[in-house]
Scaffold this active site. Structure first.
Site, mmCIF file in Angstrom:
data_model
loop_
_atom_site.group_PDB
_atom_site.id
_atom_site.type_symbol
_atom_site.label_atom_id
_atom_site.label_comp_id
_atom_site.label_asym_id
_atom_site.label_seq_id
_atom_site.Cartn_x
_atom_site.Cartn_y
_atom_site.Cartn_z
ATOM 1 N N CYS A 150 18.166 -58.959 60.230
ATOM 2 C CA CYS A 150 16.757 -59.045 60.582
ATOM 3 C C CYS A 150 16.054 -59.846 59.504
ATOM 4 O O CYS A 150 16.587 -60.054 58.419
ATOM 5 C CB CYS A 150 16.122 -57.659 60.682
ATOM 6 N N GLY A 195 17.492 -63.166 63.361
ATOM 7 C CA GLY A 195 17.359 -62.266 64.501
ATOM 8 C C GLY A 195 16.701 -62.955 65.667
ATOM 9 O O GLY A 195 15.664 -63.598 65.492
ATOM 10 N N ASN A 245 14.707 -54.563 57.258
ATOM 11 C CA ASN A 245 15.969 -55.295 57.300
ATOM 12 C C ASN A 245 17.006 -54.451 56.566
ATOM 13 O O ASN A 245 16.870 -54.208 55.376
ATOM 14 C CB ASN A 245 15.818 -56.664 56.630
ATOM 15 N N GLY A 246 18.021 -53.997 57.293
ATOM 16 C CA GLY A 246 19.053 -53.173 56.680
ATOM 17 C C GLY A 246 19.527 -52.096 57.627
ATOM 18 O O GLY A 246 19.321 -52.170 58.836
ATOM 19 N N TYR A 265 27.297 -66.823 54.804
ATOM 20 C CA TYR A 265 27.021 -67.107 56.211
ATOM 21 C C TYR A 265 25.561 -66.981 56.610
ATOM 22 O O TYR A 265 25.020 -67.853 57.279
ATOM 23 C CB TYR A 265 27.870 -66.180 57.080
#
Length: 497
Positions: free
Chosen positions: A23, A50, A124-125, A267
């Site tokens: 995210c 996202g 985010n996580g 990535y």
């Protein structure tokens, strides 16, 4: 939340041969203009993190305004939607679900109103104790409208915000939630960013001409013509002034060791972003150079799998040429940017065909030559198998595959949807067996030690759970590589800049 052996992906979503983004979060506070449009632009810069939903919440000093929709940023908002979001402070979110459903109920930012004001939260996580906290809060009378872990954080924050002290409430909640998180929080018109005590997820703070911005990556600051100030430190909270004139820094938890996600550099992050003080593009070139030094082979040509393999291949080729190898860097695969991701194809046969729709070989680069193909990772092996076959069909005499990361042997529980353990090709196969499966003439991965050296980190400061099977957080049923004692809270001492 994902817990237990072998299930690190959202059910029924693990159909891609690529790791899925997590995210992206944003927080903005400006002096005298609306925050919605800068947040909107920043979300565009984070779209790679996202693509399932996007949302913005603002506050005009009197009330909260929000717009959250499914889809890409450009589909979720039109001009009228942005114009309706009044207020000089705001937070935003783009989402790929690693915990919770793929529907509007789990789209973010998550908002709630209560006696102490309004609250907005972007996350985010992934928490590893969300179910436990949800049950506890439900027992106290909290009603949940989604199955995501973000709502758990929001309810716990609201419970701790009864005295109106946002920093105190965040500190209390941080002491209860366990796992990886970077958050942007808006309590009425105050915006706050916080990073978990081990810094697993990235978060940076930047300065604009008329305010400040928090974001998952520095590329979001660049698009606003701002300047990167620094990374938010693990365990630190950054509270932006409501008038956009500055920010307050508080170290809420002591940090003994970090757990930076190495896959951000491999990535996920944009190559033009700076993560934990390192430009991602430079890190990938370093990883590529290390790959040559560990397992290089002098072929006619080295080519990337676009797009994430490009910097690896460039660094690999430069290191090879520095050793007087004759290898030449060239683009050998052309990407069709108008083809959707392979995961949307309903059957395995269609997913395999989608690889050919998405990537087409440049025959003059490949025909009659020995080829080294560079990629960032192998998940299931489906894509690698198809690409090796494509290159052979285009006339390659030999195909040697080199991977700029170690083998992925275990699922991620902290915000990356890779696959279940049963679907990971490296979970139960040796490198030799994987080479045979994908049909390459040779195959080599980068070592864990080389990754740490290339990122200028000590191994113990990285999260390597997906490539070692040992995790920096205490996950039920899994091994840990850390002392599982919880980080200690501080006395809210001011951090040094």
């Amino acid at each position: 939340m994902q817990t237990g052996h072998g299930d690190g992906a959202t059910p029924d979503r693990a159909t891609t041969d690529e790791p899925r983004e997590k995210c992206g979060v944003v927080g903005v506070s400006l002096a005298d203009r609306d925050a919605a449009r800068p947040v909107y632009y920043a979300l565009y810069a984070l779209q790679h993190r996202g693509q399932d939903s996007a949302g913005i919440v603002t506050h005009d000093g009197f009330q909260q305004h929000d717009h959250v929709e499914m889809g890409l940023v450009g589909d979720a908002f039109d001009e009228a939607d942005v114009e309706a979001l009044a207020g000089s402070t705001g937070i935003g979110h783009v989402r790929y679900p690693t915990a919770g459903s793929v529907d509007q109920s789990c789209a973010q930012p998550f908002t709630v109103s209560f006696n102490s004001g309004s609250l907005g939260l972007s996350h985010n996580g992934n928490l590893v104790n969300a179910d436990e906290l949800r049950d506890e809060l439900a027992g106290l009378g909290h009603a949940f409208t989604s199955d995501g872990d973000t709502e758990v954080i929001a309810h716990d924050l609201a419970r701790n915000l009864l005295d109106g002290d946002l920093l105190h409430a965040v500190r209390e909640t941080m002491g209860r939630i366990h796992g990886s998180y970077s958050l942007t929080v808006m309590h009425d018109d105050r915006v706050l960013g916080v990073r978990d005590p081990r810094g697993n997820r990235p978060l940076v703070v930047g300065e604009l001409d008329d305010g400040y911005v928090l974001a998952s990556e520095s590329a979001a600051i660049d698009v606003l013509d701002g300047d990167l100030v620094r990374d938010v430190r693990p365990g630190e909270a950054i509270l932006l002034d409501a008038d956009g004139t500055g920010y307050e820094s508080r170290q809420l938890f002591e940090v003994d060791d970090t757990a930076h996600c190495f896959f951000e550099h491999v990535y996920f992050a944009r190559p033009d972003s700076v993560i934990d003080g390192t430009l991602v593009y430079d890190a990938r070139r370093e990883l590529g150079g290390a790959l040559w030094r560990e397992s290089g082979i002098d072929t006619d040509v080295v080519m990337p799998v676009p797009d994430s393999g490009r910097a690896f291949a460039s660094g690999y080729a430069d290191a090879a040429q520095a050793d007087d190898a004759s290898v030449e860097f060239a683009e050998g695969l052309m990407k069709n940017r108008y083809v959707g991701r392979t995961f949307i194809m309903p059957t395995q046969d269609e997913r395999e065909r989608a690889v050919r729709l998405k990537l087409n070989p440049i025959r003059s680069t490949v025909e009659g030559k020995s080829v080294t193909l560079i990629d960032d990772s192998i998940v299931r092996g489906t894509t690698s198998t198809q690409l090796v076959e494509l290159l052979r069909d285009a006339g390659a005499e030999s195909v040697h595959v080199r991977i700029g990361a170690p083998p992925i042997v275990a699922p991620c529980y902290f915000g990356i949807d890779m696959a279940t353990r049963e679907e990971l090709i490296a979970a139960d196969k040796t490198t030799a067996e994987i080479r045979e499966t994908v049909g390459a003439d040779s195959l080599a991965y980068l070592s864990v030690d080389a990754v740490a050296a290339a990122l200028d980190e000590v191994r113990e400061d990285l999260c390597l759970g997906c490539v070692t099977g040992e995790y920096p957080y205490d996950v039920a049923g899994e091994a840990t590589d850390r002392d599982v004692d919880r980080p200690s809270p501080t006395g809210l001492a001011e951090a040094d800049d």
